[in-house]
Design a protein around this motif. Structure first.
Motif, PDB file in Angstrom:
ATOM      1  N   THR A  40       0.825  -1.214   0.000  1.00 21.05           N
ATOM      2  CA  THR A  40       0.000   0.000   0.000  1.00 21.05           C
ATOM      3  C   THR A  40       0.860   1.266   0.000  1.00 21.05           C
ATOM      4  O   THR A  40       0.430   2.308  -0.479  1.00 21.05           O
ATOM      5  CB  THR A  40      -0.967   0.035   1.200  1.00 21.05           C
ATOM      6  OG1 THR A  40      -0.214   0.063   2.422  1.00 21.05           O
ATOM      7  CG2 THR A  40      -1.895  -1.163   1.193  1.00 21.05           C
ATOM      8  N   ALA A  61       3.403   1.755  -1.845  1.00 21.60           N
ATOM      9  CA  ALA A  61       3.688   2.062  -3.249  1.00 21.60           C
ATOM     10  C   ALA A  61       2.588   2.940  -3.836  1.00 21.60           C
ATOM     11  O   ALA A  61       2.850   3.802  -4.687  1.00 21.60           O
ATOM     12  CB  ALA A  61       3.810   0.762  -4.056  1.00 21.60           C
ATOM     13  N   SER A  76       0.586  11.720   2.122  1.00 18.33           N
ATOM     14  CA  SER A  76      -0.294  10.719   2.735  1.00 18.33           C
ATOM     15  C   SER A  76      -1.029  11.229   3.978  1.00 18.33           C
ATOM     16  O   SER A  76      -1.840  10.512   4.535  1.00 18.33           O
ATOM     17  CB  SER A  76       0.450   9.417   3.011  1.00 18.33           C
ATOM     18  OG  SER A  76       1.567   9.647   3.796  1.00 18.33           O
ATOM     19  N   GLY A 122       1.614  -1.870   5.253  1.00 15.62           N
ATOM     20  CA  GLY A 122       1.394  -0.430   5.250  1.00 15.62           C
ATOM     21  C   GLY A 122       1.516   0.171   6.626  1.00 15.62           C
ATOM     22  O   GLY A 122       2.404  -0.204   7.414  1.00 15.62           O
ATOM     23  N   ARG A 173       9.517  10.653   8.564  1.00 16.05           N
ATOM     24  CA  ARG A 173       8.321   9.945   8.083  1.00 16.05           C
ATOM     25  C   ARG A 173       7.566   9.293   9.235  1.00 16.05           C
ATOM     26  O   ARG A 173       6.348   9.365   9.322  1.00 16.05           O
ATOM     27  CB  ARG A 173       8.721   8.874   7.061  1.00 16.05           C
ATOM     28  CG  ARG A 173       8.895   9.446   5.684  1.00 16.05           C
ATOM     29  CD  ARG A 173       8.695   8.409   4.638  1.00 16.05           C
ATOM     30  NE  ARG A 173       9.843   7.540   4.472  1.00 16.05           N
ATOM     31  CZ  ARG A 173       9.771   6.284   4.063  1.00 16.05           C
ATOM     32  NH1 ARG A 173       8.612   5.727   3.819  1.00 16.05           N
ATOM     33  NH2 ARG A 173      10.863   5.577   3.906  1.00 16.05           N
TER      34      ARG A 173
HETATM   35  O1  C5P Z   1       5.798   1.513   2.939  1.00 16.75           O
HETATM   36  P1  C5P Z   1       6.521   2.713   2.376  1.00 16.75           P
HETATM   37  O2  C5P Z   1       7.685   3.143   3.203  1.00 16.75           O
HETATM   38  O3  C5P Z   1       6.833   2.588   0.928  1.00 16.75           O
HETATM   39  O4  C5P Z   1       5.429   3.878   2.503  1.00 16.75           O
HETATM   40  C1  C5P Z   1       5.717   5.186   2.077  1.00 16.75           C
HETATM   41  C2  C5P Z   1       4.842   6.176   2.829  1.00 16.75           C
HETATM   42  O5  C5P Z   1       3.476   6.006   2.461  1.00 16.75           O
HETATM   43  C3  C5P Z   1       4.840   6.069   4.364  1.00 16.75           C
HETATM   44  O6  C5P Z   1       5.930   6.753   4.962  1.00 16.75           O
HETATM   45  C4  C5P Z   1       3.513   6.714   4.718  1.00 16.75           C
HETATM   46  O7  C5P Z   1       3.609   8.111   4.725  1.00 16.75           O
HETATM   47  C5  C5P Z   1       2.615   6.321   3.546  1.00 16.75           C
HETATM   48  N1  C5P Z   1       1.758   5.179   3.822  1.00 16.75           N
HETATM   49  C6  C5P Z   1       0.587   5.418   4.511  1.00 16.75           C
HETATM   50  N2  C5P Z   1      -0.294   4.401   4.708  1.00 16.75           N
HETATM   51  C7  C5P Z   1      -0.043   3.170   4.260  1.00 16.75           C
HETATM   52  C8  C5P Z   1       1.171   2.898   3.581  1.00 16.75           C
HETATM   53  C9  C5P Z   1       2.068   3.927   3.400  1.00 16.75           C
HETATM   54  O8  C5P Z   1       0.327   6.543   4.933  1.00 16.75           O
HETATM   55  N3  C5P Z   1      -0.954   2.198   4.435  1.00 16.75           N
END
Ligand code: C5P
Length: 225
Positions: free
Chosen positions: A34, A36, A105, A131, A182
């Motif tokens: 998610t 991605a 996000s 996620g 993050r």
């Molecule tokens: O998993 P990944 O590090 O690639 O996620 C990138 C960003 O996407 C996270 O730092 C977060 O801000 C957002 N994200 C989110 N909810 C999710 C998955 C990712 O807010 N379910």
């Protein structure tokens, strides 16, 4: 009860996606990354010069212009993110996207669109999703919920190796700063913040191998069957 939903949430770069992919492959389940999807939206906004506070353009883009999907790479067997039917997997993994994605996000309308698509993609169950809010918001009824954490320096070193393998050489301190930032934004946002669901099992990956992480999750799956 074979078609479970397995939710793997947690902090950035704890090994969630590596574990989730291996678990999905072992169980012959679908896998959905998610993060991605949020990265794909971020890429679109950056490439089209849409400011992250321009809600009118973001709303229009989500409604009409942004189409997120996944395509299986036959050679690697991996699912690759497509933005408007074009594979953009390498682009969404770059540091410039990592540095901006958490700001995108937090936007409620972005979250609503992504969560709705994730729920549609997982409606038949038999899926592993990783996620930040899967166990709390996307599938609060997931049968298996894991919450992953790890020491930030260990996470940054792993991330540095991944980026280096793709030819992007980033100082460790920059990566640590990105992970901390993050994690902070993700944990403190108003809409579906990153937090451990009450019924999620904690998995600290600081000192364990990928195989041990996968076995841990598979043990929880056996217990849920
Ligand atoms: O998993 P990944 O590090 O690639 O996620 C990138 C960003 O996407 C996270 O730092 C977060 O801000 C957002 N994200 C989110 N909810 C999710 C998955 C990712 O807010 N379910």
């Amino acid at each position: 009860m074979n078609n479970l939903v397995i939710a793997i949430d947690g902090y950035s770069s704890c090994g969630k996606s590596t574990t989730a992919k291996a678990v999905a492959s072992f169980l012959h389940y679908a896998y959905l990354d998610t993060g991605a999807m949020y990265r794909g939206v971020t890429l679109y906004l950056l490439e089209n010069g849409i400011a992250f506070d321009d809600m009118v353009r973001i709303e229009a883009a989500l409604r009409e212009d942004i189409h997120i999907s996944f395509r299986r790479n036959r050679r690697s067997g991996r699912n690759e993110l497509c933005l408007n039917d074009k594979i953009r997997e390498d682009d969404i993994r770059q540091m410039r996207i990592s540095n901006a994605v958490s700001e995108v996000s937090v936007i409620p309308m972005v979250r609503h669109a992504m969560v709705a698509q994730q729920q549609r993609l997982g409606r038949k169950r038999g899926v592993v999703m990783d996620g930040r809010d899967i166990g709390t918001t996307v599938f609060p009824d997931a049968e298996v919920k894991i919450f992953m954490t790890a020491d930030v320096e260990v996470r940054a070193r792993r991330r540095q190796e991944e980026l280096a393998a793709k030819g992007e050489h980033v100082p460790l301190t920059d990566i640590m700063e990105n992970l901390r930032k993050r994690d902070h934004i993700d944990s403190t946002r108003a809409e579906s913040p990153l937090r451990r669901a009450a019924d999620a099992v904690l998995l600290d990956t600081t000192h364990i191998t990928i195989t041990e992480q996968v076995d841990f999750v598979l043990d929880r799956v056996s217990a849920a069957l």
